[in-house]
Design a protein around this motif. Sequence first.
Motif, PDB file in Angstrom:
ATOM      1  N   ASP A  45       0.828  -1.216   0.000  1.00 44.65           N
ATOM      2  CA  ASP A  45       0.000   0.000   0.000  1.00 44.65           C
ATOM      3  C   ASP A  45       0.860   1.263   0.000  1.00 44.65           C
ATOM      4  O   ASP A  45       0.541   2.239  -0.678  1.00 44.65           O
ATOM      5  CB  ASP A  45      -0.937   0.013   1.207  1.00 44.65           C
ATOM      6  CG  ASP A  45      -2.037  -1.032   1.100  1.00 44.65           C
ATOM      7  OD1 ASP A  45      -2.237  -1.567  -0.001  1.00 44.65           O
ATOM      8  OD2 ASP A  45      -2.680  -1.304   2.127  1.00 44.65           O
ATOM      9  N   ILE A  46       1.945   1.249   0.750  1.00 41.71           N
ATOM     10  CA  ILE A  46       2.806   2.423   0.825  1.00 41.71           C
ATOM     11  C   ILE A  46       3.522   2.663  -0.503  1.00 41.71           C
ATOM     12  O   ILE A  46       3.623   3.792  -0.973  1.00 41.71           O
ATOM     13  CB  ILE A  46       3.814   2.272   1.983  1.00 41.71           C
ATOM     14  CG1 ILE A  46       3.073   2.396   3.310  1.00 41.71           C
ATOM     15  CG2 ILE A  46       4.924   3.305   1.898  1.00 41.71           C
ATOM     16  CD1 ILE A  46       3.895   2.006   4.500  1.00 41.71           C
ATOM     17  N   ARG A  48       2.564   1.764  -3.498  1.00 42.92           N
ATOM     18  CA  ARG A  48       1.600   2.147  -4.543  1.00 42.92           C
ATOM     19  C   ARG A  48       1.113   3.592  -4.412  1.00 42.92           C
ATOM     20  O   ARG A  48       0.625   4.166  -5.377  1.00 42.92           O
ATOM     21  CB  ARG A  48       0.405   1.212  -4.515  1.00 42.92           C
ATOM     22  CG  ARG A  48       0.730  -0.147  -5.052  1.00 42.92           C
ATOM     23  CD  ARG A  48      -0.511  -0.987  -5.183  1.00 42.92           C
ATOM     24  NE  ARG A  48      -0.133  -2.350  -5.500  1.00 42.92           N
ATOM     25  CZ  ARG A  48      -0.585  -3.412  -4.892  1.00 42.92           C
ATOM     26  NH1 ARG A  48      -1.475  -3.279  -3.921  1.00 42.92           N
ATOM     27  NH2 ARG A  48      -0.195  -4.605  -5.244  1.00 42.92           N
ATOM     28  N   ASN A  49       1.221   4.159  -3.229  1.00 42.31           N
ATOM     29  CA  ASN A  49       0.748   5.522  -3.002  1.00 42.31           C
ATOM     30  C   ASN A  49       1.770   6.515  -3.568  1.00 42.31           C
ATOM     31  O   ASN A  49       2.914   6.556  -3.119  1.00 42.31           O
ATOM     32  CB  ASN A  49       0.544   5.768  -1.508  1.00 42.31           C
ATOM     33  CG  ASN A  49      -0.224   7.023  -1.239  1.00 42.31           C
ATOM     34  OD1 ASN A  49      -0.300   7.921  -2.067  1.00 42.31           O
ATOM     35  ND2 ASN A  49      -0.811   7.096  -0.058  1.00 42.31           N
ATOM     36  N   GLU A  51       2.140   9.645  -3.126  1.00 44.12           N
ATOM     37  CA  GLU A  51       2.532  10.723  -2.214  1.00 44.12           C
ATOM     38  C   GLU A  51       3.874  10.453  -1.533  1.00 44.12           C
ATOM     39  O   GLU A  51       4.577  11.379  -1.154  1.00 44.12           O
ATOM     40  CB  GLU A  51       1.476  10.906  -1.123  1.00 44.12           C
ATOM     41  CG  GLU A  51       0.144  11.377  -1.613  1.00 44.12           C
ATOM     42  CD  GLU A  51      -0.861  11.457  -0.483  1.00 44.12           C
ATOM     43  OE1 GLU A  51      -0.464  11.415   0.695  1.00 44.12           O
ATOM     44  OE2 GLU A  51      -2.059  11.556  -0.781  1.00 44.12           O
ATOM     45  N   TYR A  52       4.215   9.185  -1.355  1.00 43.80           N
ATOM     46  CA  TYR A  52       5.384   8.826  -0.553  1.00 43.80           C
ATOM     47  C   TYR A  52       6.619   8.517  -1.390  1.00 43.80           C
ATOM     48  O   TYR A  52       7.625   8.084  -0.864  1.00 43.80           O
ATOM     49  CB  TYR A  52       5.069   7.624   0.332  1.00 43.80           C
ATOM     50  CG  TYR A  52       3.861   7.806   1.180  1.00 43.80           C
ATOM     51  CD1 TYR A  52       3.696   8.928   1.967  1.00 43.80           C
ATOM     52  CD2 TYR A  52       2.860   6.847   1.197  1.00 43.80           C
ATOM     53  CE1 TYR A  52       2.572   9.102   2.749  1.00 43.80           C
ATOM     54  CE2 TYR A  52       1.733   7.004   1.980  1.00 43.80           C
ATOM     55  CZ  TYR A  52       1.600   8.130   2.746  1.00 43.80           C
ATOM     56  OH  TYR A  52       0.496   8.284   3.529  1.00 43.80           O
ATOM     57  N   ARG A  53       6.593   8.717  -2.684  1.00 37.64           N
ATOM     58  CA  ARG A  53       7.722   8.352  -3.531  1.00 37.64           C
ATOM     59  C   ARG A  53       8.848   9.383  -3.523  1.00 37.64           C
ATOM     60  O   ARG A  53       9.908   9.141  -4.069  1.00 37.64           O
ATOM     61  CB  ARG A  53       7.251   8.133  -4.968  1.00 37.64           C
ATOM     62  CG  ARG A  53       6.373   6.925  -5.081  1.00 37.64           C
ATOM     63  CD  ARG A  53       6.055   6.617  -6.489  1.00 37.64           C
ATOM     64  NE  ARG A  53       5.116   5.484  -6.521  1.00 37.64           N
ATOM     65  CZ  ARG A  53       4.576   5.031  -7.596  1.00 37.64           C
ATOM     66  NH1 ARG A  53       4.848   5.575  -8.754  1.00 37.64           N
ATOM     67  NH2 ARG A  53       3.753   4.007  -7.546  1.00 37.64           N
ATOM     68  N   ALA A  62       5.208   6.944   6.848  1.00 37.01           N
ATOM     69  CA  ALA A  62       3.960   6.274   6.459  1.00 37.01           C
ATOM     70  C   ALA A  62       3.921   4.853   7.005  1.00 37.01           C
ATOM     71  O   ALA A  62       2.884   4.386   7.502  1.00 37.01           O
ATOM     72  CB  ALA A  62       3.829   6.256   4.944  1.00 37.01           C
ATOM     73  N   ARG A  66       1.373   2.935   9.789  1.00 33.20           N
ATOM     74  CA  ARG A  66       0.749   1.629   9.575  1.00 33.20           C
ATOM     75  C   ARG A  66       1.095   0.652  10.695  1.00 33.20           C
ATOM     76  O   ARG A  66       0.270  -0.181  11.082  1.00 33.20           O
ATOM     77  CB  ARG A  66       1.179   1.037   8.225  1.00 33.20           C
ATOM     78  CG  ARG A  66       0.664   1.769   7.010  1.00 33.20           C
ATOM     79  CD  ARG A  66      -0.854   1.709   6.925  1.00 33.20           C
ATOM     80  NE  ARG A  66      -1.362   0.385   6.731  1.00 33.20           N
ATOM     81  CZ  ARG A  66      -1.763  -0.125   5.583  1.00 33.20           C
ATOM     82  NH1 ARG A  66      -1.725   0.606   4.495  1.00 33.20           N
ATOM     83  NH2 ARG A  66      -2.221  -1.353   5.508  1.00 33.20           N
TER      84      ARG A  66
END
Length: 116
Positions: A45-46, A48-49, A51-53, A62, A66
């Motif tokens: 999930d992290i 694929r998001n 925002e966190y790349r 992040a 979790r």
Amino acid sequence: MKRQKGLSLTGLLLISALLIALALLGFKLFPAYAEYLTVKKALDDIVRNPEYRNSTGELRAAFERRVTIDNIRAVSSRDLEIAKQGDGVSVSASWSVKVPLIYNLSACMDFEARGE
């Protein structure tokens, strides 16, 4: 005279004892595998998001959120290995779990989860 067929009481008790032992082993080992699946899902999930790349700090923060939400105890954000892959990011974590079974017998399990 017909010969009787079936399961004797002794056979039934032996089979029942074996099934109970296997069930107890499964009950002891299942929490470690369930936590592995939770970590794997969190990493997926992290990654694929989008925002966190941008930075590793955002990825670690992040994942730490979790960890708190999903009650993950085996892995923390310091244990993450983060690598750039082309235009994406690969995040992985590896850890070992030692589960006591009976007396001095333990099951040692090594896990490696990747989020790609």
